[in-house]
Enzyme design. Structure first.
Site, PDB file in Angstrom:
ATOM      1  N   LYS A  15       0.836  -1.218   0.000  1.00 48.19           N
ATOM      2  CA  LYS A  15       0.000   0.000   0.000  1.00 48.19           C
ATOM      3  C   LYS A  15       0.868   1.266   0.000  1.00 48.19           C
ATOM      4  O   LYS A  15       0.654   2.176  -0.807  1.00 48.19           O
ATOM      5  CB  LYS A  15      -0.920   0.022   1.243  1.00 48.19           C
ATOM      6  CG  LYS A  15      -1.820  -1.196   1.367  1.00 48.19           C
ATOM      7  CD  LYS A  15      -2.697  -1.147   2.613  1.00 48.19           C
ATOM      8  CE  LYS A  15      -1.955  -1.203   3.930  1.00 48.19           C
ATOM      9  NZ  LYS A  15      -1.240  -2.468   4.220  1.00 48.19           N
ATOM     10  N   ARG A  88      -9.656   0.743   8.623  1.00 47.98           N
ATOM     11  CA  ARG A  88      -9.300  -0.635   8.948  1.00 47.98           C
ATOM     12  C   ARG A  88     -10.418  -1.327   9.717  1.00 47.98           C
ATOM     13  O   ARG A  88     -10.272  -2.511  10.060  1.00 47.98           O
ATOM     14  CB  ARG A  88      -8.022  -0.656   9.795  1.00 47.98           C
ATOM     15  CG  ARG A  88      -6.736  -0.860   8.986  1.00 47.98           C
ATOM     16  CD  ARG A  88      -5.565  -0.700   9.934  1.00 47.98           C
ATOM     17  NE  ARG A  88      -4.409  -1.487   9.611  1.00 47.98           N
ATOM     18  CZ  ARG A  88      -3.287  -0.981   9.071  1.00 47.98           C
ATOM     19  NH1 ARG A  88      -3.209   0.278   8.732  1.00 47.98           N
ATOM     20  NH2 ARG A  88      -2.251  -1.752   8.866  1.00 47.98           N
ATOM     21  N   ARG A 127      11.599  -5.296   4.869  1.00 47.33           N
ATOM     22  CA  ARG A 127      11.247  -3.892   4.633  1.00 47.33           C
ATOM     23  C   ARG A 127      12.129  -2.911   5.404  1.00 47.33           C
ATOM     24  O   ARG A 127      12.433  -3.121   6.559  1.00 47.33           O
ATOM     25  CB  ARG A 127       9.785  -3.657   5.042  1.00 47.33           C
ATOM     26  CG  ARG A 127       9.422  -2.179   5.145  1.00 47.33           C
ATOM     27  CD  ARG A 127       7.934  -1.942   5.120  1.00 47.33           C
ATOM     28  NE  ARG A 127       7.208  -2.510   6.232  1.00 47.33           N
ATOM     29  CZ  ARG A 127       5.875  -2.477   6.324  1.00 47.33           C
ATOM     30  NH1 ARG A 127       5.146  -1.922   5.368  1.00 47.33           N
ATOM     31  NH2 ARG A 127       5.269  -3.004   7.358  1.00 47.33           N
ATOM     32  N   ARG A 161      11.213  -0.971  11.075  1.00 49.61           N
ATOM     33  CA  ARG A 161      10.182  -0.814  12.095  1.00 49.61           C
ATOM     34  C   ARG A 161      10.278  -1.914  13.135  1.00 49.61           C
ATOM     35  O   ARG A 161      10.498  -3.072  12.791  1.00 49.61           O
ATOM     36  CB  ARG A 161       8.804  -0.845  11.428  1.00 49.61           C
ATOM     37  CG  ARG A 161       8.440   0.488  10.808  1.00 49.61           C
ATOM     38  CD  ARG A 161       7.245   0.399   9.911  1.00 49.61           C
ATOM     39  NE  ARG A 161       6.128  -0.380  10.457  1.00 49.61           N
ATOM     40  CZ  ARG A 161       4.986  -0.542   9.818  1.00 49.61           C
ATOM     41  NH1 ARG A 161       4.796   0.019   8.634  1.00 49.61           N
ATOM     42  NH2 ARG A 161       4.018  -1.249  10.353  1.00 49.61           N
ATOM     43  N   ARG A 172      -0.957  -8.949  13.636  1.00 48.89           N
ATOM     44  CA  ARG A 172      -1.457  -7.958  12.676  1.00 48.89           C
ATOM     45  C   ARG A 172      -2.312  -8.611  11.599  1.00 48.89           C
ATOM     46  O   ARG A 172      -3.325  -8.045  11.164  1.00 48.89           O
ATOM     47  CB  ARG A 172      -0.276  -7.190  12.050  1.00 48.89           C
ATOM     48  CG  ARG A 172       0.301  -6.166  13.017  1.00 48.89           C
ATOM     49  CD  ARG A 172       1.761  -5.888  12.757  1.00 48.89           C
ATOM     50  NE  ARG A 172       2.005  -5.166  11.523  1.00 48.89           N
ATOM     51  CZ  ARG A 172       3.204  -5.076  10.949  1.00 48.89           C
ATOM     52  NH1 ARG A 172       4.244  -5.675  11.478  1.00 48.89           N
ATOM     53  NH2 ARG A 172       3.341  -4.388   9.842  1.00 48.89           N
TER      54      ARG A 172
HETATM   55  P1  ADP Z   1       1.392  -1.883   7.533  1.00 48.73           P
HETATM   56  O1  ADP Z   1       2.265  -1.044   6.652  1.00 48.73           O
HETATM   57  O2  ADP Z   1       2.109  -3.088   8.042  1.00 48.73           O
HETATM   58  O3  ADP Z   1       0.054  -2.176   6.919  1.00 48.73           O
HETATM   59  P2  ADP Z   1       0.794   0.482   9.105  1.00 48.73           P
HETATM   60  O4  ADP Z   1       2.016   1.310   9.075  1.00 48.73           O
HETATM   61  O5  ADP Z   1      -0.328   0.887   8.224  1.00 48.73           O
HETATM   62  O6  ADP Z   1       1.165  -1.042   8.862  1.00 48.73           O
HETATM   63  O7  ADP Z   1       0.256   0.379  10.597  1.00 48.73           O
HETATM   64  C1  ADP Z   1       1.103   0.014  11.676  1.00 48.73           C
HETATM   65  C2  ADP Z   1       0.263  -0.149  12.934  1.00 48.73           C
HETATM   66  O8  ADP Z   1      -0.404   1.084  13.232  1.00 48.73           O
HETATM   67  C3  ADP Z   1      -0.853  -1.178  12.862  1.00 48.73           C
HETATM   68  O9  ADP Z   1      -0.385  -2.486  13.187  1.00 48.73           O
HETATM   69  C4  ADP Z   1      -1.832  -0.636  13.908  1.00 48.73           C
HETATM   70  O10 ADP Z   1      -1.380  -0.924  15.226  1.00 48.73           O
HETATM   71  C5  ADP Z   1      -1.722   0.867  13.713  1.00 48.73           C
HETATM   72  N1  ADP Z   1      -2.680   1.388  12.712  1.00 48.73           N
HETATM   73  C6  ADP Z   1      -2.393   1.959  11.506  1.00 48.73           C
HETATM   74  N2  ADP Z   1      -3.519   2.354  10.875  1.00 48.73           N
HETATM   75  C7  ADP Z   1      -4.542   2.039  11.704  1.00 48.73           C
HETATM   76  C8  ADP Z   1      -5.961   2.175  11.616  1.00 48.73           C
HETATM   77  N3  ADP Z   1      -6.544   2.724  10.537  1.00 48.73           N
HETATM   78  N4  ADP Z   1      -6.698   1.747  12.664  1.00 48.73           N
HETATM   79  C9  ADP Z   1      -6.134   1.209  13.756  1.00 48.73           C
HETATM   80  N5  ADP Z   1      -4.812   1.027  13.888  1.00 48.73           N
HETATM   81  C10 ADP Z   1      -4.006   1.437  12.881  1.00 48.73           C
HETATM   82  P1  ADP Z   2       2.207  -1.914   3.161  1.00 50.64           P
HETATM   83  O1  ADP Z   2       2.212  -0.412   3.152  1.00 50.64           O
HETATM   84  O2  ADP Z   2       0.990  -2.498   2.513  1.00 50.64           O
HETATM   85  O3  ADP Z   2       2.453  -2.490   4.515  1.00 50.64           O
HETATM   86  P2  ADP Z   2       4.774  -1.644   1.763  1.00 50.64           P
HETATM   87  O4  ADP Z   2       4.475  -0.771   0.606  1.00 50.64           O
HETATM   88  O5  ADP Z   2       5.484  -1.049   2.923  1.00 50.64           O
HETATM   89  O6  ADP Z   2       3.423  -2.395   2.246  1.00 50.64           O
HETATM   90  O7  ADP Z   2       5.588  -2.898   1.203  1.00 50.64           O
HETATM   91  C1  ADP Z   2       6.060  -3.939   2.068  1.00 50.64           C
HETATM   92  C2  ADP Z   2       7.448  -4.407   1.581  1.00 50.64           C
HETATM   93  O8  ADP Z   2       7.307  -5.101   0.349  1.00 50.64           O
HETATM   94  C3  ADP Z   2       8.435  -3.267   1.304  1.00 50.64           C
HETATM   95  O9  ADP Z   2       9.722  -3.693   1.693  1.00 50.64           O
HETATM   96  C4  ADP Z   2       8.352  -3.048  -0.211  1.00 50.64           C
HETATM   97  O10 ADP Z   2       9.584  -2.578  -0.751  1.00 50.64           O
HETATM   98  C5  ADP Z   2       8.031  -4.440  -0.710  1.00 50.64           C
HETATM   99  N1  ADP Z   2       7.133  -4.451  -1.874  1.00 50.64           N
HETATM  100  C6  ADP Z   2       6.039  -3.651  -2.080  1.00 50.64           C
HETATM  101  N2  ADP Z   2       5.410  -3.982  -3.232  1.00 50.64           N
HETATM  102  C7  ADP Z   2       6.115  -5.021  -3.758  1.00 50.64           C
HETATM  103  C8  ADP Z   2       5.960  -5.820  -4.948  1.00 50.64           C
HETATM  104  N3  ADP Z   2       4.938  -5.624  -5.790  1.00 50.64           N
HETATM  105  N4  ADP Z   2       6.866  -6.788  -5.165  1.00 50.64           N
HETATM  106  C9  ADP Z   2       7.889  -7.019  -4.297  1.00 50.64           C
HETATM  107  N5  ADP Z   2       8.096  -6.313  -3.177  1.00 50.64           N
HETATM  108  C10 ADP Z   2       7.207  -5.324  -2.896  1.00 50.64           C
END
Ligand code: ADP
Ligand code: ADP
Ligand code: ZN
Length: 234
Positions: A15, A88, A127, A161, A172
Site C-alpha cells: 500500500k 481498517r 522492509r 520498524r 497484525r
Molecule cells: P502496515 O504497513 O504493516 O500495513 P501500518 O504502518 O499501516 O502497517 O500500521 C502500523 C500499525 O499502526 C498497525 O499495526 C496498527 O497498530 C496501527 N494502525 C495503523 N492504521 C490504523 C488504523 N486505521 N486503525 C487502527 N490502527 C491502525
Molecule cells: P504496506 O504499506 O501495505 O504495509 P509496503 O508498501 O510497505 O506495504 O511494502 C512492504 C514491503 O514489500 C516493502 O519492503 C516493499 O519494498 C516491498 N514491496 C512492495 N510492493 C512489492 C511488490 N509488488 N513486489 C515485491 N516487493 C514489494
C-alpha cells in the site's frame, strides 16, 4: 471534485509503495494512519504512550484515536487523497464516509491489493524505509542502488520498524482478517471495489492501479502530462 482512493490490503501488501507512485504520477496527497500514529507515539504524550503499546502488540489502535487523526488532516485539499491503511474497521469506514460527505466529497475507488500470507512474512521482514523522505525499500525486491543511501534523497537514515517481525505480523494478520477484511464486502456493495494482484512486480502493480484510475474513475486529476493515467485523452 478531488479523486479520493482507498488502498486496502494486509500488512506488507504494498500500500505504501503504491501510494508513493500515485503521488509521483498524480500529485495526490497520502494519508497514512500508520505514519500518523508513529508520529503520535514519538510525541511522548499520554495518548502517544497508549498508541505505542497497541502498535507494539500488533493490535489496531482504537477507532477514536485514528478517526480524530484523519479528521484533522482532511482539510488539506488537492487533486485527491490516498487513504493508506485507513479505514481498517467498519466504524472507521462509516466515519470516513460521513467526514467526506460533510465536505461534499466521496470515495472514487477502493483498490484491494491481494497478496498471499506466505509472501507477507518475506515482505515485512525485508522492509526498510528512508527516514529522510519515506521511500520504501526491501532487502531483496527493492534494494537501494548504493548500500546504506536512499536513492531518492541521499539520506543515510534507513530505518526498520520495531513491529516488522514474524511474531507481530501474526497478530497484525489476525487483526486484518477479523476487523479489516469485512470492509471488502462493505465496499463491494457500493460497487467501487477493484482488485489488483499484489504479487506482481511493483511496476506492474502500479500500472494496474493506474488502469483502475483510468477506467473506473471519471474525475480527471489536475495533471495533463502524457504519462498521467488520468489525463484527458490526446
Ligand atoms: P502496515 O504497513 O504493516 O500495513 P501500518 O504502518 O499501516 O502497517 O500500521 C502500523 C500499525 O499502526 C498497525 O499495526 C496498527 O497498530 C496501527 N494502525 C495503523 N492504521 C490504523 C488504523 N486505521 N486503525 C487502527 N490502527 C491502525
Ligand atoms: P504496506 O504499506 O501495505 O504495509 P509496503 O508498501 O510497505 O506495504 O511494502 C512492504 C514491503 O514489500 C516493502 O519492503 C516493499 O519494498 C516491498 N514491496 C512492495 N510492493 C512489492 C511488490 N509488488 N513486489 C515485491 N516487493 C514489494
Ligand atoms: Zn530518502
Amino acid at each position: 471534485m478531488p479523486t479520493n482512493i482507498i488502498l486496502l490490503g494486509p500488512p506488507g501488501a504494498g500500500k505504501g509503495t503504491q501510494a508513493r507512485k500515485l503521488i509521483e504520477d498524480h500529485g495526490m496527497v497520502q494519508l497514512s494512519t500508520g505514519d500518523m500514529l508513529r508520529e503520535a507515539r514519538a510525541s511522548g504524550t499520554k495518548t502517544g504512550q497508549r498508541v505505542a503499546e497497541m502498535m507494539d502488540r500488533g493490535e489496531l489502535v482504537t477507532d477514536e484515536i485514528v478517526i480524530n487523526l484523519i479528521r484533522e488532516r482532511l482539510t488539506v485539499g488537492g487533486p485527491g487523497f490516498i487513504f493508506d491503511g485507513f479505514p481498517r474497521t467498519l466504524a472507521q469506514a462509516d466515519a470516513l464516509g460521513s467526514l467526506l460527505e460533510e465536505q461534499g466529497q466521496a470515495i472514487a475507488a477502493v483498490i484491494e491489493i491481494k497478496v498471499d500470507d506466505t509472501q507477507l512474512v518475506a515482505r515485512i521482514s525485508g522492509r526498510f524505509t528512508c527516514g529522510g523522505c519515506g521511500e520504501v525499500y526491501h532487502d531483496r525486491t527493492r534494494p537501494t542502488q548504493t548500500v546504506g543511501t536512499c536513492d531518492v534523497c541521499g539520506s543515510d537514515r534507513l530505518l526498520r520498524r520495531a513491529d516488522d517481525n514474524a511474531e507481530s505480523l501474526k497478530v497484525r494478520l489476525l487483526e486484518y482478517y477479523k476487523k479489516t477484511s469485512p470492509l471488502i464486502g462493505y465496499f463491494w456493495r457500493d460497487g467501487n471495489l477493484h482488485r489488483v494482484d499484489g504479487l506482481a512486480s511493483i511496476e506492474t502493480v502500479s500500472s494496474e492501479v493506474n488502469r483502475v484510475m483510468r477506467d473506473h474513475i471519471s474525475t480527471r486529476c489536475s495533471h495533463d502530462d502524457v504519462g498521467c493515467a488520468s489525463a484527458p485523452p490526446a
